[in-house]
Design a protein around this motif. Structure first.
Motif, PDB file in Angstrom:
ATOM      1  N   ALA A 135       0.872  -1.271   0.173  1.00 25.85           N
ATOM      2  CA  ALA A 135       0.099  -0.008   0.135  1.00 25.85           C
ATOM      3  C   ALA A 135       0.874   1.320  -0.104  1.00 25.85           C
ATOM      4  O   ALA A 135       0.334   2.481  -0.020  1.00 25.85           O
ATOM      5  N   ARG A 136       2.196   0.987  -0.023  1.00 25.87           N
ATOM      6  CA  ARG A 136       3.143   2.333  -0.108  1.00 25.87           C
ATOM      7  C   ARG A 136       3.132   3.055   1.143  1.00 25.87           C
ATOM      8  O   ARG A 136       2.660   4.281   0.977  1.00 25.87           O
ATOM      9  N   THR A 137       2.859   2.596   2.482  1.00 25.81           N
ATOM     10  CA  THR A 137       2.717   3.003   3.612  1.00 25.81           C
ATOM     11  C   THR A 137       3.965   2.948   4.438  1.00 25.81           C
ATOM     12  O   THR A 137       4.423   1.970   4.745  1.00 25.81           O
ATOM     13  N   GLY A 138       4.532   4.198   4.908  1.00 28.35           N
ATOM     14  CA  GLY A 138       5.816   4.400   5.585  1.00 28.35           C
ATOM     15  C   GLY A 138       5.624   3.824   6.932  1.00 28.35           C
ATOM     16  O   GLY A 138       4.356   4.036   7.524  1.00 28.35           O
ATOM     17  N   ALA A 139       6.645   3.225   7.136  1.00 28.30           N
ATOM     18  CA  ALA A 139       6.531   2.827   8.906  1.00 28.30           C
ATOM     19  C   ALA A 139       7.884   2.586   9.272  1.00 28.30           C
ATOM     20  O   ALA A 139       9.035   2.427   8.558  1.00 28.30           O
ATOM     21  N   LEU A 140       8.053   2.798  10.549  1.00 25.75           N
ATOM     22  CA  LEU A 140       9.337   2.656  11.404  1.00 25.75           C
ATOM     23  C   LEU A 140       9.204   1.680  12.379  1.00 25.75           C
ATOM     24  O   LEU A 140       8.649   2.570  13.473  1.00 25.75           O
ATOM     25  N   SER A 164      -0.166  -6.853  17.076  1.00 26.52           N
ATOM     26  CA  SER A 164      -0.617  -7.526  15.859  1.00 26.52           C
ATOM     27  C   SER A 164      -0.650  -6.769  14.674  1.00 26.52           C
ATOM     28  O   SER A 164       0.021  -5.394  14.579  1.00 26.52           O
ATOM     29  N   THR A 165      -0.792  -7.555  13.632  1.00 23.56           N
ATOM     30  CA  THR A 165      -0.659  -6.719  12.420  1.00 23.56           C
ATOM     31  C   THR A 165      -1.780  -5.753  12.078  1.00 23.56           C
ATOM     32  O   THR A 165      -1.305  -4.591  11.713  1.00 23.56           O
ATOM     33  N   GLU A 166      -2.924  -5.895  12.744  1.00 26.64           N
ATOM     34  CA  GLU A 166      -3.988  -4.798  12.574  1.00 26.64           C
ATOM     35  C   GLU A 166      -3.413  -3.603  13.362  1.00 26.64           C
ATOM     36  O   GLU A 166      -3.727  -2.409  12.838  1.00 26.64           O
ATOM     37  N   LEU A 167      -2.919  -3.965  14.510  1.00 24.79           N
ATOM     38  CA  LEU A 167      -2.669  -2.466  15.186  1.00 24.79           C
ATOM     39  C   LEU A 167      -1.425  -1.954  14.437  1.00 24.79           C
ATOM     40  O   LEU A 167      -1.509  -0.560  14.536  1.00 24.79           O
ATOM     41  N   LEU A 168      -0.536  -2.324  14.067  1.00 27.44           N
ATOM     42  CA  LEU A 168       0.867  -1.840  13.481  1.00 27.44           C
ATOM     43  C   LEU A 168       0.259  -1.120  12.233  1.00 27.44           C
ATOM     44  O   LEU A 168       0.596   0.008  12.059  1.00 27.44           O
ATOM     45  N   LYS A 169      -0.724  -1.641  11.287  1.00 22.85           N
ATOM     46  CA  LYS A 169      -1.319  -1.015  10.061  1.00 22.85           C
ATOM     47  C   LYS A 169      -2.075   0.370  10.549  1.00 22.85           C
ATOM     48  O   LYS A 169      -2.045   1.352   9.904  1.00 22.85           O
ATOM     49  N   ASN A 170      -2.673   0.241  11.508  1.00 24.00           N
ATOM     50  CA  ASN A 170      -3.513   1.443  11.981  1.00 24.00           C
ATOM     51  C   ASN A 170      -2.885   2.484  12.413  1.00 24.00           C
ATOM     52  O   ASN A 170      -3.033   3.579  12.396  1.00 24.00           O
ATOM     53  N   ILE A 171      -1.562   2.212  13.470  1.00 22.12           N
ATOM     54  CA  ILE A 171      -0.896   3.349  13.732  1.00 22.12           C
ATOM     55  C   ILE A 171      -0.104   3.849  12.473  1.00 22.12           C
ATOM     56  O   ILE A 171      -0.102   5.131  12.516  1.00 22.12           O
ATOM     57  N   PHE A 172       0.147   3.209  11.760  1.00 26.23           N
ATOM     58  CA  PHE A 172       0.907   4.012  10.642  1.00 26.23           C
ATOM     59  C   PHE A 172      -0.042   4.164   9.334  1.00 26.23           C
ATOM     60  O   PHE A 172       0.626   5.025   8.146  1.00 26.23           O
ATOM     61  N   TYR A 173      -1.362   4.263   9.295  1.00 30.20           N
ATOM     62  CA  TYR A 173      -2.065   4.685   8.479  1.00 30.20           C
ATOM     63  C   TYR A 173      -1.991   6.215   8.336  1.00 30.20           C
ATOM     64  O   TYR A 173      -1.765   6.853   9.461  1.00 30.20           O
ATOM     65  N   ASP A 174      -1.930   6.832   7.168  1.00 30.31           N
ATOM     66  CA  ASP A 174      -1.425   8.121   7.074  1.00 30.31           C
ATOM     67  C   ASP A 174      -2.606   9.115   7.619  1.00 30.31           C
ATOM     68  O   ASP A 174      -1.981  10.118   7.922  1.00 30.31           O
ATOM     69  N   LYS A 175      -3.442   8.675   8.196  1.00 30.22           N
ATOM     70  CA  LYS A 175      -4.437   9.578   8.667  1.00 30.22           C
ATOM     71  C   LYS A 175      -4.480   9.578  10.513  1.00 30.22           C
ATOM     72  O   LYS A 175      -4.837  10.302  11.121  1.00 30.22           O
ATOM     73  N   SER A 176      -3.478   8.572  10.710  1.00 29.11           N
ATOM     74  CA  SER A 176      -3.541   8.463  12.225  1.00 29.11           C
ATOM     75  C   SER A 176      -2.537   9.348  12.765  1.00 29.11           C
ATOM     76  O   SER A 176      -1.363   9.860  12.172  1.00 29.11           O
ATOM     77  N   PRO A 177      -2.753  10.046  13.934  1.00 23.01           N
ATOM     78  CA  PRO A 177      -1.960  10.995  14.466  1.00 23.01           C
ATOM     79  C   PRO A 177      -0.478  10.387  14.833  1.00 23.01           C
ATOM     80  O   PRO A 177       0.482  11.492  15.180  1.00 23.01           O
ATOM     81  N   HIS A 179       1.334   8.390  12.829  1.00 19.46           N
ATOM     82  CA  HIS A 179       1.935   7.718  11.852  1.00 19.46           C
ATOM     83  C   HIS A 179       3.261   8.089  11.516  1.00 19.46           C
ATOM     84  O   HIS A 179       4.298   7.638  11.057  1.00 19.46           O
ATOM     85  N   ASP A 180       3.601   9.512  11.783  1.00 17.39           N
ATOM     86  CA  ASP A 180       4.985  10.008  11.542  1.00 17.39           C
ATOM     87  C   ASP A 180       5.952   9.583  12.447  1.00 17.39           C
ATOM     88  O   ASP A 180       7.300   9.709  11.986  1.00 17.39           O
ATOM     89  N   GLY A 181       5.956   9.114  13.707  1.00 19.48           N
ATOM     90  CA  GLY A 181       6.968   8.691  14.573  1.00 19.48           C
ATOM     91  C   GLY A 181       7.203   7.115  14.365  1.00 19.48           C
ATOM     92  O   GLY A 181       6.787   6.478  13.539  1.00 19.48           O
ATOM     93  N   ALA A 182       8.062   6.791  15.257  1.00 18.46           N
ATOM     94  CA  ALA A 182       8.461   5.265  15.369  1.00 18.46           C
ATOM     95  C   ALA A 182       7.637   4.760  16.537  1.00 18.46           C
ATOM     96  O   ALA A 182       7.048   5.124  17.466  1.00 18.46           O
ATOM     97  N   VAL A 183       7.651   3.283  16.119  1.00 20.21           N
ATOM     98  CA  VAL A 183       6.799   2.302  17.043  1.00 20.21           C
ATOM     99  C   VAL A 183       8.241   1.521  17.618  1.00 20.21           C
ATOM    100  O   VAL A 183       9.023   1.047  17.152  1.00 20.21           O
ATOM    101  N   ILE A 184       7.978   1.509  19.026  1.00 20.42           N
ATOM    102  CA  ILE A 184       9.062   0.815  19.882  1.00 20.42           C
ATOM    103  C   ILE A 184       8.391  -0.443  20.373  1.00 20.42           C
ATOM    104  O   ILE A 184       7.562  -0.345  21.149  1.00 20.42           O
ATOM    105  N   ILE A 185       9.072  -1.688  20.153  1.00 16.93           N
ATOM    106  CA  ILE A 185       8.508  -2.863  20.708  1.00 16.93           C
ATOM    107  C   ILE A 185       9.570  -3.300  21.798  1.00 16.93           C
ATOM    108  O   ILE A 185      10.745  -3.586  21.354  1.00 16.93           O
ATOM    109  N   LYS A 186       9.092  -3.361  22.910  1.00 11.60           N
ATOM    110  CA  LYS A 186       9.839  -3.663  24.093  1.00 11.60           C
ATOM    111  C   LYS A 186       9.272  -5.021  24.830  1.00 11.60           C
ATOM    112  O   LYS A 186       8.297  -4.966  25.323  1.00 11.60           O
ATOM    113  N   ALA A 193       4.266   4.506  20.424  1.00 14.38           N
ATOM    114  CA  ALA A 193       4.277   4.892  19.221  1.00 14.38           C
ATOM    115  C   ALA A 193       4.523   6.233  19.017  1.00 14.38           C
ATOM    116  O   ALA A 193       4.184   7.160  20.109  1.00 14.38           O
ATOM    117  N   GLY A 194       4.751   6.901  17.879  1.00 10.51           N
ATOM    118  CA  GLY A 194       4.962   8.444  17.632  1.00 10.51           C
ATOM    119  C   GLY A 194       6.212   8.618  18.243  1.00 10.51           C
ATOM    120  O   GLY A 194       6.304   9.930  18.717  1.00 10.51           O
TER     121      GLY A 194
END
Length: 294
Positions: A135-140, A164-177, A179-186, A193-194
């Motif tokens: 979908a050409r959605t940027g992610a970090l 989950s896959t859905e949570l990651l996709k929702n966070i990086f959706y371009d309308k999500s507040p 989506h511009d930052g990084a997600v950290i998995i700990k 996020a962000g």
């Protein structure tokens, strides 16, 4: 010969004199040293520890050579330096004491999430990145390892959710507040996020790389984190480790890199082609679960 016999006799006398309290004393000191080494690694304090060690050696040399003024100055600097370290790493020291007080002492001595949790996170991340790449959605996405990313975590929004896959996709959706930052998995969970990451200062990076890639490389230069980047322009998937960026990865290569970097050695061996061929396990289980959810 008599000297050797005498030395052996003395050694046996010393061994016989060791009691239970001595063994316990040694184990406690070893555990404290081990926890201290892990603390230094987790907080990126290796250079600080090297500086303190060098200062201690110089102080000892100055004292041994009777350099009175130099020795006095170094001792003062050393004492002030210890106080500065305590102030500098106050948040980390506080968290360590909180763990001791909350009966989480053993988490200081080892990893806190096992192979199965990592395996699930890897599978969900791979599926999410595949969908976002199409979908050409940027992610970090940043995977924290031994070095703690407290500064980056504090810059984002706490989430503390199951990956989950859905949570990651929702966070990086371009309308999500976020989506511009990084997600950290700990420790197997999506911690924040962000998050804002430091940009790489490497002047030799390709000019084709945008801010997302430079941020991913930057955090991998300053820690042992594994960073996944999905390009918004090309849809390419990249992984940054130790300041090195591997670009345009296929699905199999991408997953293999994550498993090699994040899974314990024994889990990686179990996930080999021959193990999956014999036992019928591996990615097929995760894919079946995902298909059922869809």
């Amino acid at each position: 010969m008599n000297r050797i016999t005498s030395n052996l006799s003395d050694a046996f006398k010393i061994l016989r004199s060791i009691g239970l309290s001595d063994v316990l004393d040694i184990l406690i000191v070893a555990a404290v040293i081990f926890a201290l080494v892990r603390f230094i690694r987790r907080t990126n304090a290796t250079k600080v520890a090297n500086g303190i060690l060098l200062l201690a050696i110089l102080t000892w040399l100055a004292t041994a050579m009777n350099l009175m003024v130099t020795s006095f100055i170094l001792r003062q600097v050393f004492s002030i330096g210890i106080l500065a370290v305590v102030i500098l790493f106050q948040p980390e020291i506080r968290r360590a004491l909180e763990k001791v007080g909350s009966s989480q002492l053993f988490s200081l001595l080892g990893k806190e999430w096992g192979g199965q949790a990592i395996d699930h996170v890897i599978a969900e991340t791979v599926y999410a990145c595949e969908d976002m790449a199409r979908a050409r959605t940027g992610a970090l996405i940043v995977f924290e390892r031994d070095n703690r990313l407290n500064e980056a975590l504090s810059s984002g929004t706490p989430v503390d959710a199951f990956v989950s896959t859905e949570l990651l996709k929702n966070i990086f959706y371009d309308k999500s507040p976020l989506h511009d930052g990084a997600v950290i998995i700990k420790e197997g969970r999506l911690a924040a996020a962000g998050c804002m990451l430091p940009l790489s200062q490497n002047p030799n990076l390709s000019r084709e790389l945008g801010m997302r890639h430079r941020a991913g490389i930057g955090i991998s230069e300053q820690s042992d984190a594994v960073v996944v980047i999905v390009s918004e322009e090309t849809g390419g998937i990249s992984v940054a480790v130790d300041g090195l960026l591997k670009r345009h990865l296929t699905q199999d290569t991408f997953e293999a890199i994550l498993r090699r970097e994040l899974l314990p050695l024994e889990e990686t061996e179990k996930d080999s082609f021959f193990y999956r061929l014999i036992h019928g396990k591996g990615n097929s289980d995760a894919k079946e679960n995902r298909d059922e959810n869809e």
